[in-house]
Design a protein around this motif. Sequence first.
Motif, mmCIF file in Angstrom:
data_model
loop_
_atom_site.group_PDB
_atom_site.id
_atom_site.type_symbol
_atom_site.label_atom_id
_atom_site.label_comp_id
_atom_site.label_asym_id
_atom_site.label_seq_id
_atom_site.Cartn_x
_atom_site.Cartn_y
_atom_site.Cartn_z
ATOM 1 N N ASN A 1 0.816 -1.205 0.000
ATOM 2 C CA ASN A 1 0.000 0.000 0.000
ATOM 3 C C ASN A 1 0.849 1.253 0.000
ATOM 4 N N ASP A 2 2.151 1.063 0.069
ATOM 5 C CA ASP A 2 3.064 2.193 0.104
ATOM 6 C C ASP A 2 3.057 2.877 -1.258
ATOM 7 N N ILE A 3 2.970 4.211 -1.251
ATOM 8 C CA ILE A 3 2.905 4.913 -2.541
ATOM 9 C C ILE A 3 4.143 4.689 -3.374
ATOM 10 N N PHE A 4 5.249 4.358 -2.708
ATOM 11 C CA PHE A 4 6.474 4.182 -3.459
ATOM 12 C C PHE A 4 6.660 2.767 -3.994
ATOM 13 N N ALA A 5 5.819 1.845 -3.551
ATOM 14 C CA ALA A 5 6.042 0.439 -3.879
ATOM 15 C C ALA A 5 6.246 0.218 -5.368
ATOM 16 N N LEU A 6 5.341 0.759 -6.165
ATOM 17 C CA LEU A 6 5.422 0.531 -7.605
ATOM 18 C C LEU A 6 6.705 1.092 -8.182
ATOM 19 N N ARG A 7 7.035 2.297 -7.769
ATOM 20 C CA ARG A 7 8.243 2.932 -8.270
ATOM 21 C C ARG A 7 9.477 2.111 -7.920
ATOM 22 N N LEU A 8 9.511 1.632 -6.669
ATOM 23 C CA LEU A 8 10.658 0.849 -6.220
ATOM 24 C C LEU A 8 10.814 -0.418 -7.033
ATOM 25 N N ILE A 9 9.704 -1.139 -7.186
ATOM 26 C CA ILE A 9 9.771 -2.406 -7.916
ATOM 27 C C ILE A 9 10.175 -2.142 -9.366
ATOM 28 N N ARG A 10 9.576 -1.111 -9.950
ATOM 29 C CA ARG A 10 9.893 -0.779 -11.337
ATOM 30 C C ARG A 10 11.374 -0.437 -11.480
ATOM 31 N N ASN A 11 11.857 0.435 -10.600
ATOM 32 C CA ASN A 11 13.259 0.821 -10.677
ATOM 33 C C ASN A 11 14.189 -0.354 -10.482
ATOM 34 N N THR A 12 13.851 -1.202 -9.496
ATOM 35 C CA THR A 12 14.715 -2.337 -9.229
ATOM 36 C C THR A 12 14.817 -3.235 -10.455
ATOM 37 N N PHE A 13 13.666 -3.569 -11.029
ATOM 38 C CA PHE A 13 13.680 -4.430 -12.204
ATOM 39 C C PHE A 13 14.386 -3.781 -13.384
ATOM 40 N N LEU A 14 14.004 -2.552 -13.689
ATOM 41 C CA LEU A 14 14.587 -1.868 -14.838
ATOM 42 C C LEU A 14 16.092 -1.757 -14.714
ATOM 43 N N LEU A 15 16.538 -1.300 -13.549
ATOM 44 C CA LEU A 15 17.972 -1.114 -13.373
ATOM 45 C C LEU A 15 18.717 -2.438 -13.495
ATOM 46 N N SER A 16 18.199 -3.506 -12.842
ATOM 47 C CA SER A 16 18.911 -4.784 -12.914
ATOM 48 C C SER A 16 18.912 -5.343 -14.317
ATOM 49 N N SER B 1 17.912 13.041 -3.598
ATOM 50 C CA SER B 1 16.448 12.969 -3.620
ATOM 51 C C SER B 1 15.892 13.402 -4.964
ATOM 52 N N ALA B 2 16.688 14.185 -5.694
ATOM 53 C CA ALA B 2 16.220 14.614 -7.014
ATOM 54 C C ALA B 2 16.128 13.450 -7.992
ATOM 55 N N THR B 3 16.926 12.410 -7.745
ATOM 56 C CA THR B 3 16.935 11.306 -8.705
ATOM 57 C C THR B 3 16.229 10.055 -8.189
ATOM 58 N N TYR B 4 15.560 10.158 -7.048
ATOM 59 C CA TYR B 4 14.864 8.992 -6.500
ATOM 60 C C TYR B 4 13.922 8.348 -7.509
ATOM 61 N N GLU B 5 13.353 9.174 -8.377
ATOM 62 C CA GLU B 5 12.365 8.682 -9.327
ATOM 63 C C GLU B 5 12.867 7.510 -10.156
ATOM 64 N N THR B 6 14.158 7.521 -10.499
ATOM 65 C CA THR B 6 14.704 6.372 -11.223
ATOM 66 C C THR B 6 15.721 5.603 -10.398
ATOM 67 N N ALA B 7 16.293 6.277 -9.405
ATOM 68 C CA ALA B 7 17.422 5.662 -8.706
ATOM 69 C C ALA B 7 17.028 4.830 -7.493
ATOM 70 N N ASP B 8 15.927 5.166 -6.871
ATOM 71 C CA ASP B 8 15.557 4.477 -5.650
ATOM 72 C C ASP B 8 15.118 3.049 -5.948
ATOM 73 N N VAL B 9 15.832 2.098 -5.368
ATOM 74 C CA VAL B 9 15.465 0.700 -5.574
ATOM 75 C C VAL B 9 15.082 0.083 -4.235
ATOM 76 N N LEU B 10 14.637 -1.161 -4.253
ATOM 77 C CA LEU B 10 14.196 -1.811 -3.021
ATOM 78 C C LEU B 10 15.271 -1.749 -1.938
ATOM 79 N N SER B 11 16.519 -2.093 -2.294
ATOM 80 C CA SER B 11 17.559 -2.140 -1.268
ATOM 81 C C SER B 11 17.876 -0.778 -0.676
ATOM 82 N N THR B 12 17.847 0.268 -1.504
ATOM 83 C CA THR B 12 18.158 1.576 -0.948
ATOM 84 C C THR B 12 17.012 2.027 -0.052
#
Lengths: 293, 285
Positions: free
Chosen positions: B49-64, B228-239
Motif C-alpha cells: 500500500n506504500d505509494i512508493f512500492a510501484l516505483r521501487l519495484i519498477r526501478n529495481t527491475f529496470l535497473l537490474s 532525492s532529485a533522482t529517486y524517481e529512477t534511482a531508488d530501488v528496493l535495497s536503498t
Amino acid sequence: MSRKANWFDVANTCLMVLLVAITFLPFMHVAAQSLSGNGPVMRGEVSIWPLEWSILSYQKVLSDGEVLQSYANTLLYTTVGTAINIALTAVTAYALASKRMPLRRIFTFLITFTMMFSGGMIPSYLIVNRLGFIDKIWAMVIPGAINTWNLLVMRTFFMSVPENLTEAAMVDGAGELRVFWQIYIPLSMASLMAITLFYAVGHWNSYFHALIYLNSPAKYPLQIILRKIVIQGIVSLEEFSGDAALGTNVSFNQMTQNIKYTVIMVAVLPILIVYPFVQKYFVKGVMIGAIKG
Amino acid sequence: MFLPGLLYYIIFRYVPMYGVIIAFKKYNIMKGIVDSPWVGLKYFEQFFNDIFALRLIRNTFLLSVLNLIFTFPVPILLAILLNELRNQKFKKLVQTSVYLPHFISQVVVVGLMVNILSPGNGIINHIIQAMGGNPVYFMAEAEWFRPLYILSNIWKDSGWGAIIYIAALVGINPELYEAAYAEGANRFQRIIHISLPGIVPTLSIMLILRMGTMLSVGYEKIILMYTSATYETADVLSTYVYRQGLTNMNYSYATAVDLMNNVINMILLVSANKFSRSVSENSLW
C-alpha cells in the motif's frame, strides 16, 4: 598458425589502445587538476595536463587533521582486518579440506548456501548492535571476517595438497595445527598471497560498513571522508581557508574544487602504486578460483 | 580448528537469517527478537500500500535488467578480442591496464563522475558549452541516472570480468583453430564456431550467478550516486530498505521489504539454473 596481419588486427589493436586510454584518462584528468593552480581549475580549462603547476592543495590536504586521521584509521582497519581475515579463512578452509573432518560435506554445503541467501541488512545490523560492536573497530573487521568465495578458493587449493604428506607427518606424531602450519601453509603461498591481497583491497575500499556501523567521525575510514568531501561537497572551513603562512590568500571557495581532486588522488595513489607489482597475484588467484571452482 | 569459522558463520550468517522473522513481528529493540509481538503479514501489506512500492519495484527491475543486458556482454567481447591479439606482450599490457578500475573503490569512481560531470567546472560541461550548448547537471537529473550507473559499471568491471572468459578461451584446443583455418574459415567464422562455443559453459554459469544477485542491484553504489532529485529512477528496493531501516529505524518494515527482495532473487536464481540445466548441460547444481 601464422598469417599476415590484416585489417581486423589493425582495428583490434586500435580498439585496445583506445580502451587503455579510456581506462587511464579519468586518472590523468584528476591528477592534472590536483596539480593545477586555482584559476584554470575553476574555469574548467584543465584536461589531462596541469596548468599553472601548484602543490598547494596537496599541502592543504596532507596537513588536514580529518584526512590524516581517516588515513590512519583505514591503515589500522586494513591491517587488523586482513590479518583476521586470512587467519580465519585459512584455518576454516583447512578444516573443510581435511578428510578427517566430520560432517565435512554438510558444513561445506551450509557455508556455500550463505552465498545465495542471507538475513539481510537489518538483521545483520541488529546482531552487530547486540554484540556491542557499534562504533568500534570490531564492527569493521569481524562481520566480514570470512568471504565465502575466498574460503572456497582456499579450500580447493588445500585439497590439492597430497594426503601422504599429512599421513607421514601424523605418523611421526604431528598434530593438526602442526600439519597446517608446516605443510599446508608453505605449499599454498601463491593462493594465500592472492587472497590476502583481495581482502586488503576490500578493506581499503570499504565504506558501507563504516557508514552503518560507525558513528564517531574520529573513527571514520578514508572512504567516508572521501565521500563527504568529494560527493557531498562538505569541506570544513577552518582547514581550508586562506593561509598566510603558505604565502597565499586564496579563499576557501576557490580552494574547494582543487581540494576535491586532490583528495581523490590521495585516496587512490596507494592502490595505483601498489597495483602493478601485485597484479599478477590477483590474476592467478582468480584463475585458480575460476578453473577449479 | 574449525571452531572459530563455525562460530563466525553461525553468528554472522545464520543468526541474521533467523533474525529475518522480525519482518513478521513488531520489533521492539528493548524486547529483542524473541519477545517482540507477532504481527503476521502486516508489514508486507503495508509495503504494497506504500505509494512508493510501484516505483521501487519498477526501478529495481529496470535497473537490474538493463544493467545485465549492457554489462554482461562486454567482458565476453573483450575477452574474445583480446584472444585475437597476436602480440602477447601487448595483450598482457592491455589486460593489466583494464583490470585496474576494478580495484578502485566505488567512492572514488562516483567521485570521479561527480567531478567530471560537474555543472560548474567539470570537463564534460566545459566541452558542451564550448560547442554552444547549455550545461547539464547530470548527477541531479533522473533520466541520466541509469545510463551513468551502467556506463560506470562497464568502465569499472568489464576488464576484470573478462579474466574468467580469457581463461576459458585459453583452454580451447588450438588444433580446432588450425583445422578451421585449413578448411578456409575466416576470422569471424572461427570466432563464432570455435571461440564462442568454447565459452558457453562459463557464460552460462556466470549468467546464472548474475541473475541470483540481480535484485540486490549494487545498492552501495546507488547510495553514493543518488540524491532525492533522482529517486524517481534511482531508488530501488535495497536503498529503500537502507533508508527505512537504518535511517528511520523502522526495522521490521525494512526487513519485510528486504526479505521480499531476497526471495525474488532466490526464485530467479533457481529458475535460471533450472532453465540452463534443461537447455544445456551447464548449471550450478
